[in-house]
Design a protein around this motif. Structure first.
Motif, mmCIF file in Angstrom:
data_model
loop_
_atom_site.group_PDB
_atom_site.id
_atom_site.type_symbol
_atom_site.label_atom_id
_atom_site.label_comp_id
_atom_site.label_asym_id
_atom_site.label_seq_id
_atom_site.Cartn_x
_atom_site.Cartn_y
_atom_site.Cartn_z
ATOM 1 N N LYS A 177 -27.655 11.734 -23.938
ATOM 2 C CA LYS A 177 -27.912 12.960 -24.523
ATOM 3 C C LYS A 177 -29.153 13.447 -23.795
ATOM 4 O O LYS A 177 -29.426 14.559 -23.361
ATOM 5 N N ILE A 178 -30.187 12.624 -23.794
ATOM 6 C CA ILE A 178 -31.429 13.114 -23.233
ATOM 7 C C ILE A 178 -31.336 13.542 -21.693
ATOM 8 O O ILE A 178 -32.096 14.585 -21.324
ATOM 9 N N LEU A 179 -30.559 12.784 -21.132
ATOM 10 C CA LEU A 179 -30.610 12.826 -19.367
ATOM 11 C C LEU A 179 -29.822 14.074 -19.248
ATOM 12 O O LEU A 179 -29.982 14.807 -18.399
ATOM 13 N N SER A 180 -28.521 14.419 -19.881
ATOM 14 C CA SER A 180 -27.795 15.262 -19.709
ATOM 15 C C SER A 180 -28.504 16.783 -20.110
ATOM 16 O O SER A 180 -28.413 17.501 -19.474
ATOM 17 N N ASN A 181 -29.216 16.516 -21.267
ATOM 18 C CA ASN A 181 -29.911 17.864 -21.677
ATOM 19 C C ASN A 181 -31.040 17.994 -20.529
ATOM 20 O O ASN A 181 -31.557 19.361 -20.501
ATOM 21 N N ALA A 182 -31.393 17.016 -20.043
ATOM 22 C CA ALA A 182 -32.676 17.420 -18.898
ATOM 23 C C ALA A 182 -31.848 17.935 -17.666
ATOM 24 O O ALA A 182 -32.772 18.270 -16.904
ATOM 25 N N GLY A 183 -30.588 18.263 -17.732
ATOM 26 C CA GLY A 183 -29.971 18.943 -16.316
ATOM 27 C C GLY A 183 -29.334 17.805 -15.462
ATOM 28 O O GLY A 183 -28.994 18.436 -14.366
ATOM 29 N N PHE A 184 -29.578 16.584 -15.706
ATOM 30 C CA PHE A 184 -28.930 15.602 -14.435
ATOM 31 C C PHE A 184 -27.460 15.783 -14.543
ATOM 32 O O PHE A 184 -26.763 15.960 -15.737
ATOM 33 N N GLY A 185 -26.967 15.436 -13.155
ATOM 34 C CA GLY A 185 -25.541 15.221 -13.098
ATOM 35 C C GLY A 185 -25.135 13.609 -13.279
ATOM 36 O O GLY A 185 -26.188 12.992 -13.798
ATOM 37 N N ALA A 186 -24.023 13.437 -13.327
ATOM 38 C CA ALA A 186 -23.758 11.978 -13.537
ATOM 39 C C ALA A 186 -23.005 11.366 -12.478
ATOM 40 O O ALA A 186 -22.075 11.999 -11.938
ATOM 41 N N ASP A 187 -23.479 9.989 -12.067
ATOM 42 C CA ASP A 187 -22.787 9.324 -11.117
ATOM 43 C C ASP A 187 -21.983 8.071 -11.937
ATOM 44 O O ASP A 187 -22.495 7.423 -12.708
ATOM 45 N N THR A 188 -20.628 8.341 -11.640
ATOM 46 C CA THR A 188 -19.784 7.207 -12.548
ATOM 47 C C THR A 188 -18.965 6.483 -11.457
ATOM 48 O O THR A 188 -18.663 6.835 -10.312
ATOM 49 N N VAL A 189 -18.268 5.534 -11.806
ATOM 50 C CA VAL A 189 -17.696 4.400 -11.284
ATOM 51 C C VAL A 189 -16.175 4.013 -11.930
ATOM 52 O O VAL A 189 -15.836 2.852 -11.348
ATOM 53 N N SER A 190 -15.943 4.650 -12.770
ATOM 54 C CA SER A 190 -14.569 4.615 -13.554
ATOM 55 C C SER A 190 -14.221 5.881 -14.041
ATOM 56 O O SER A 190 -15.180 6.557 -14.494
ATOM 57 N N GLY A 191 -12.997 5.612 -14.671
ATOM 58 C CA GLY A 191 -12.341 6.717 -15.621
ATOM 59 C C GLY A 191 -13.215 6.746 -16.914
ATOM 60 O O GLY A 191 -13.452 7.951 -17.351
ATOM 61 N N GLY A 192 -13.420 5.420 -17.382
ATOM 62 C CA GLY A 192 -14.142 5.373 -18.563
ATOM 63 C C GLY A 192 -15.574 5.930 -18.682
ATOM 64 O O GLY A 192 -16.026 6.614 -19.458
ATOM 65 N N GLU A 193 -16.255 5.837 -17.546
ATOM 66 C CA GLU A 193 -17.543 6.313 -17.384
ATOM 67 C C GLU A 193 -17.480 7.859 -17.322
ATOM 68 O O GLU A 193 -18.484 8.572 -17.999
ATOM 69 N N ILE A 194 -16.342 8.562 -16.569
ATOM 70 C CA ILE A 194 -16.137 9.692 -16.433
ATOM 71 C C ILE A 194 -16.162 10.233 -18.035
ATOM 72 O O ILE A 194 -16.885 11.231 -18.584
ATOM 73 N N ARG A 195 -15.149 9.682 -18.975
ATOM 74 C CA ARG A 195 -15.140 10.147 -20.309
ATOM 75 C C ARG A 195 -16.346 10.164 -20.978
ATOM 76 O O ARG A 195 -16.691 10.853 -21.812
ATOM 77 N N ILE A 196 -17.139 8.908 -20.771
ATOM 78 C CA ILE A 196 -18.440 8.947 -21.476
ATOM 79 C C ILE A 196 -19.324 10.043 -21.251
ATOM 80 O O ILE A 196 -20.291 10.601 -22.003
ATOM 81 N N ALA A 197 -19.468 10.197 -19.677
ATOM 82 C CA ALA A 197 -20.247 11.300 -19.409
ATOM 83 C C ALA A 197 -20.105 12.815 -20.000
ATOM 84 O O ALA A 197 -20.675 13.364 -20.699
ATOM 85 N N LEU A 198 -18.797 13.200 -19.901
ATOM 86 C CA LEU A 198 -18.105 14.265 -20.744
ATOM 87 C C LEU A 198 -18.629 14.185 -22.349
ATOM 88 O O LEU A 198 -19.151 15.336 -22.758
ATOM 89 N N GLU A 199 -18.554 13.066 -22.880
ATOM 90 C CA GLU A 199 -18.408 13.027 -24.523
ATOM 91 C C GLU A 199 -20.071 12.933 -24.719
ATOM 92 O O GLU A 199 -20.545 13.548 -25.668
#
Length: 385
Positions: free
Chosen positions: A59-81
């Motif tokens: 949450k700190i990193l998403s609030n800072a405006g970073f994007g997300a680098d993911t390597v699975s569908g699970g990580e995409i879900r976690i990023a969105l959450e």
């Protein structure tokens, strides 16, 4: 000199161990250093979730405006959450399942980083079924040696990751000519824990060559993703708590021929979160062997697997000993495997049962790789206030 914040945490009564302690103040300073060093509006930073998926950190990193680098569908879900914007999520990985590809298409991520011709064909087919156009970047093996451990070198010609240079023409032709694909750019990642600038300079030169070649063929790229890989100081985390982001970003700013309107994407993981985390563990026993002394801790490779997995070094400190004398110890865990060793011949103040030890620089590839082998509970998390 011992880290005073860690000493304070270790002195608390009923401290739960093993536990990961995260210094959120240091994380905040690291984020600011990244943002200041990557101030060029063409630079877009993605955080690599594989390093650490602790929700407080995310949450700190998403609030800072970073994007997300993911390597699975699970990580995409976690990023969105945890607040990451779908259009700023990129998705790599050599083994994307049909279900994961479909999910990424439905939530409309920013880009698939495609690792093979076979994968490219499957993404095109899945996108066509859904009536969508999949944004893709081709992950290229640029045949550059990152001069790091062979387990974390990824940019050589014969590697499970990425498309070999010899097959790149075919991949570019397919992606640029398929109506279900939007060829956005090229993607690279040469390895992890890179501590010298030379590999990044060589990568920039290789990218310049490729861009010039494909522009002559009428193919232009809106994005160039250079991956991550910046290393940290495992030997002295208190002396160098924040990596040299300035030199890292300058290596690309000074050596990449950036086109007008082009975005340069970065995927930083270890360098963002490693130094803010330490694994805290309690000494259960000090065992005298024939020639050795063993400090047996309540943490094992189930909590931090890197030393057992490939001999990775983490600085080990005794946070509570008051002795002015030191001894050499093998620091080991309780797991029923001989590889459950954190360090051999580690110089520590005279250590006793009940002392609290810290394994430093453990914020990356620590808790995220924890397991429950031997029926063990996952480590808890403690945060600075």
């Amino acid at each position: 000199m011992m880290n005073p914040l860690l000493r304070e945490i270790a002195s608390r009564e009923n401290l739960p161990t093993p536990a990961y302690f995260y210094d959120l103040s240091l994380l905040g300073k690291t984020v600011e250093a990244i943002k200041n060093s990557a101030a060029d509006p063409r630079f877009k930073v993605h955080y690599a979730l594989k390093a650490n998926t602790d929700p407080v950190i995310l949450k700190i990193l998403s609030n800072a405006g970073f994007g997300a680098d993911t390597v699975s569908g699970g990580e995409i879900r976690i990023a969105l959450e945890n607040g990451f914007i779908p259009s700023r999520i990129v998705y790599a990985g050599v083994g994307k399942s049909d279900a994961e590809i479909d999910y990424a298409l439905v939530v409309e991520i920013g880009c698939f980083n495609v690792e093979s011709l076979e994968e490219l064909e499957v993404i095109a087919e899945r996108a066509k079924r859904k009536g969508k156009k999949a944004p893709v970047a081709l992950r290229v093996n640029p045949e550059i040696d990152a001069h790091t451990h062979h387990f974390i070198t990824t940019g050589l010609a014969e590697n499970k990751f990425g498309i070999p240079m010899s097959l790149l023409d075919e991949a570019v032709a397919y992606a640029s000519g398929n109506d279900s694909l939007d060829l956005r750019g090229l993607h690279f990642h040469i390895g992890s824990q890179v501590t010298i600038a030379e590999p990044f300079v060589l990568l920039s030169q290789r990218i310049n060559e490729l861009q010039k070649k494909y522009e002559a063929m009428g193919v232009k790229f809106a994005t160039i993703n250079v991956g991550g890989g910046l290393g940290i100081d495992y030997e002295d985390p208190d002396l160098n708590p924040i990596p040299d982001f300035k030199s890292y970003f300058e290596a690309f700013a000074e050596n990449l021929d950036i086109r007008s309107g082009q975005e340069i994407h970065f995927e930083l993981g270890r360098s963002v979160v490693a130094q803010c985390g330490s694994l805290l563990t309690k000494c259960l026993f000090v065992k005298k062997g024939v020639e050795k002394r063993f400090v047996i801790t309540d943490a094992g490779f189930t909590d931090l697997i890197r030393p057992a997995f490939y001999g990775a070094y983490h600085k080990i400190e005794n946070l509570t000993s008051t002795s002015n004398e030191s001894e050499l110890y093998d620091v080991v865990g309780p797991i029923c495997e001989s590889s459950d060793v954190f360090g051999e011949k580690v110089s520590l103040p005279v250590t006793h049962r009940g002392d609290i030890l810290a394994l430093r620089s453990a914020g990356a590839y620590g808790a995220v790789m924890a397991m429950q082998y031997n029926g063990r509970a996952l480590p808890s998390a403690i945060y600075s206030e």
